[in-house]
Design a protein around this motif. Structure first.
Motif, mmCIF file in Angstrom:
data_model
loop_
_atom_site.group_PDB
_atom_site.id
_atom_site.type_symbol
_atom_site.label_atom_id
_atom_site.label_comp_id
_atom_site.label_asym_id
_atom_site.label_seq_id
_atom_site.Cartn_x
_atom_site.Cartn_y
_atom_site.Cartn_z
ATOM 1 N N GLU A 1 4.756 15.403 -0.236
ATOM 2 C CA GLU A 1 5.014 14.426 1.052
ATOM 3 C C GLU A 1 5.686 12.818 0.548
ATOM 4 O OE1 GLU A 1 0.876 14.530 3.709
ATOM 5 O OE2 GLU A 1 0.523 15.083 1.777
ATOM 6 N N ALA A 2 6.410 12.541 0.693
ATOM 7 C CA ALA A 2 6.949 11.141 0.205
ATOM 8 C C ALA A 2 7.208 10.058 0.802
ATOM 9 C CB ALA A 2 8.367 11.913 -0.251
ATOM 10 N N LYS B 1 0.438 -1.130 -0.046
ATOM 11 C CA LYS B 1 -0.223 0.143 0.082
ATOM 12 C C LYS B 1 0.991 1.404 0.093
ATOM 13 C CE LYS B 1 -3.682 -2.314 0.227
ATOM 14 N NZ LYS B 1 -5.156 -2.746 -0.551
ATOM 15 N N PRO B 2 -0.146 2.318 -0.549
ATOM 16 C CA PRO B 2 1.574 3.399 -0.698
ATOM 17 C C PRO B 2 0.786 3.950 0.719
ATOM 18 C CG PRO B 2 -1.154 3.838 -1.883
ATOM 19 C CD PRO B 2 -0.946 2.399 -1.459
ATOM 20 N N GLU B 3 2.935 3.831 1.032
ATOM 21 C CA GLU B 3 2.195 4.556 2.927
ATOM 22 C C GLU B 3 2.249 5.820 2.776
ATOM 23 O OE1 GLU B 3 3.746 3.000 5.364
ATOM 24 O OE2 GLU B 3 3.378 0.726 4.547
ATOM 25 N N VAL B 4 1.816 6.894 2.275
ATOM 26 C CA VAL B 4 2.249 8.490 2.277
ATOM 27 C C VAL B 4 0.345 8.406 2.605
ATOM 28 C CG1 VAL B 4 1.594 8.746 -0.243
ATOM 29 C CG2 VAL B 4 2.826 10.588 1.044
ATOM 30 N N GLU B 5 -0.636 7.365 2.591
ATOM 31 C CA GLU B 5 -1.349 7.163 2.230
ATOM 32 C C GLU B 5 -2.280 6.520 3.330
ATOM 33 O OE1 GLU B 5 -4.081 8.503 -0.049
ATOM 34 O OE2 GLU B 5 -2.833 9.350 -0.920
ATOM 35 N N LYS C 1 6.416 5.433 10.686
ATOM 36 C CA LYS C 1 6.570 6.356 10.580
ATOM 37 C C LYS C 1 8.435 6.931 10.387
ATOM 38 C CE LYS C 1 3.797 9.173 14.160
ATOM 39 N NZ LYS C 1 3.871 9.984 15.569
ATOM 40 N N GLU C 2 8.776 5.887 9.953
ATOM 41 C CA GLU C 2 9.879 5.604 9.957
ATOM 42 C C GLU C 2 9.937 5.568 8.300
ATOM 43 O OE1 GLU C 2 9.375 1.365 10.741
ATOM 44 O OE2 GLU C 2 9.061 3.186 12.133
ATOM 45 N N LEU C 3 8.894 5.739 7.934
ATOM 46 C CA LEU C 3 8.773 5.303 6.726
ATOM 47 C C LEU C 3 8.508 6.608 5.528
ATOM 48 C CD1 LEU C 3 7.489 1.473 5.639
ATOM 49 C CD2 LEU C 3 10.238 2.210 5.751
ATOM 50 N N LEU C 4 8.583 7.265 6.027
ATOM 51 C CA LEU C 4 7.879 8.789 5.444
ATOM 52 C C LEU C 4 8.807 9.544 5.572
ATOM 53 C CD1 LEU C 4 3.945 8.680 7.450
ATOM 54 C CD2 LEU C 4 4.941 8.338 5.379
ATOM 55 N N LEU C 5 8.579 10.945 4.725
ATOM 56 C CA LEU C 5 9.628 11.721 5.203
ATOM 57 C C LEU C 5 8.955 13.219 5.340
ATOM 58 C CD1 LEU C 5 11.697 10.941 1.598
ATOM 59 C CD2 LEU C 5 12.628 10.826 3.992
ATOM 60 N N ALA C 6 9.493 14.089 6.125
ATOM 61 C CA ALA C 6 8.307 15.203 5.994
ATOM 62 C C ALA C 6 8.121 16.466 5.673
ATOM 63 C CB ALA C 6 9.606 16.458 6.769
ATOM 64 N N PRO C 7 6.585 16.848 5.483
ATOM 65 C CA PRO C 7 6.384 17.341 3.911
ATOM 66 C C PRO C 7 6.967 18.441 3.507
ATOM 67 C CG PRO C 7 4.892 17.107 5.433
ATOM 68 C CD PRO C 7 6.181 16.639 5.942
ATOM 69 N N LEU C 8 7.740 18.755 2.038
ATOM 70 C CA LEU C 8 7.828 20.041 1.656
ATOM 71 C C LEU C 8 6.852 20.866 0.967
ATOM 72 C CD1 LEU C 8 10.799 17.941 -0.228
ATOM 73 C CD2 LEU C 8 11.097 19.302 2.072
ATOM 74 N N ILE C 9 6.593 21.867 1.551
ATOM 75 C CA ILE C 9 5.946 23.010 0.689
ATOM 76 C C ILE C 9 6.822 23.603 0.165
ATOM 77 C CG2 ILE C 9 4.584 24.705 1.167
ATOM 78 C CD1 ILE C 9 3.951 23.318 3.099
#
Length: 184
Positions: free
Chosen positions: A64-65, A35-39, A44-52
Motif C-alpha cells: 500500500e503506497a 504523519k504517514p498517509e498510508v496509516e 484519498k488523493e494522496l493514496l495509491l491503490a493497494p497492490l497484491i
C-alpha cells in the motif's frame, strides 16, 4: 531457489522499487505535522491503490503506497496447526522487538502475518535498495514453512545476533557502517 519462487520475488522487488518513490509531505489537515498517509488516510488523493503480489492464495505480499509512506504486508504459507503456532510465536517474538527493526510494525494488517512501514524519513536515512533487500530477505529467509523447532531456534539466534550487533536493516548514507565500528 525454486522455479516458482524466483519470478515471485522478482515481481515483489520490482513493485517495491517502483513504490519507494516517496517524498516529504506535510499534513493537509494539521499544520507542522508529518504523519504517514498510508496509516492516517486523511486524504484519498494522496493514496495509491493497494497492490497484491501473490504466489498462491496463502503466500502473498500487499503493498500500500501513499505520497510519504508505504506499508508492506506479508502473508506466509502455513500448512498445518504446528506451522501456524510456530509462525505465530515467531511473529510475536519479532514484533516485541519492533523498535530494533526500524521499519517493522507492532501489529500486522488484518489477514497478514507481518507488516512493515517505510516512511520518507527511512528512505532519506537509508539506502532504498537495501530496504527492498531487507524485506525480500525477511520474506524468504525467515519465513519458509517452519518444519521443526530447530529452524525457529536457529533463526532466533541469528536475529538476536543481528539485533545485538546493530546490523539491522541497513547502513546510513552519511555514516560508516556499524560492522566496522563494532569488533569483538
Amino acid at each position: 531457489m525454486s522455479a516458482t519462487l524466483k519470478p515471485y520475488l522478482q515481481a515483489v522487488r520490482a513493485t517495491l522499487n517502483a513504490s519507494l518513490c516517496i517524498e516529504n509531505f506535510e499534513s493537509q489537515v494539521v499544520e507542522r505535522h508529518n504523519k504517514p498517509e498510508v496509516e492516517w488516510r486523511s486524504s484519498k488523493e494522496l493514496l495509491l491503490a493497494p497492490l497484491i503480489v501473490s504466489r498462491n492464495e496463502k503466500e502473498k505480499v500487499q503493498i500500500e503506497a501513499s505520497i510519504n509512506s508505504i506499508r508492506v504486508s506479508i502473508s506466509i504459507k502455513q500448512a498445518d496447526e504446528i506451522e501456524k503456532i510456530l509462525c505465530k510465536k515467531f511473529m510475536r517474538f519479532m514484533m516485541m522487538r519492533a523498535e530494533n527493526f526500524f521499519i517493522l510494525r507492532r501489529k500486522p494488517v488484518e489477514g497478514y502475518d507481518i507488516s512493515f512501514l517505510v516512511t520518507n524519513f527511512h528512505t532519506e536515512q537509508m539506502y532504498k535498495h537495501k530496504l527492498v533487500d531487507f524485506v525480500i530477505h525477511v520474506s524468504i529467509t525467515y519465513f519458509p514453512p517452519p518444519a521443526c523447532m530447530w529452524y525457529i531456534r536457529t533463526t532466533y539466534t541469528y536475529i538476536r545476533h543481528v539485533v545485538l550487533k546493530r546490523e539491522l536493516v541497513l547502513e546510513c548514507k552519511n555514516t560508516i557502517s556499524w560492522n566496522s565500528n563494532i569488533e569483538n
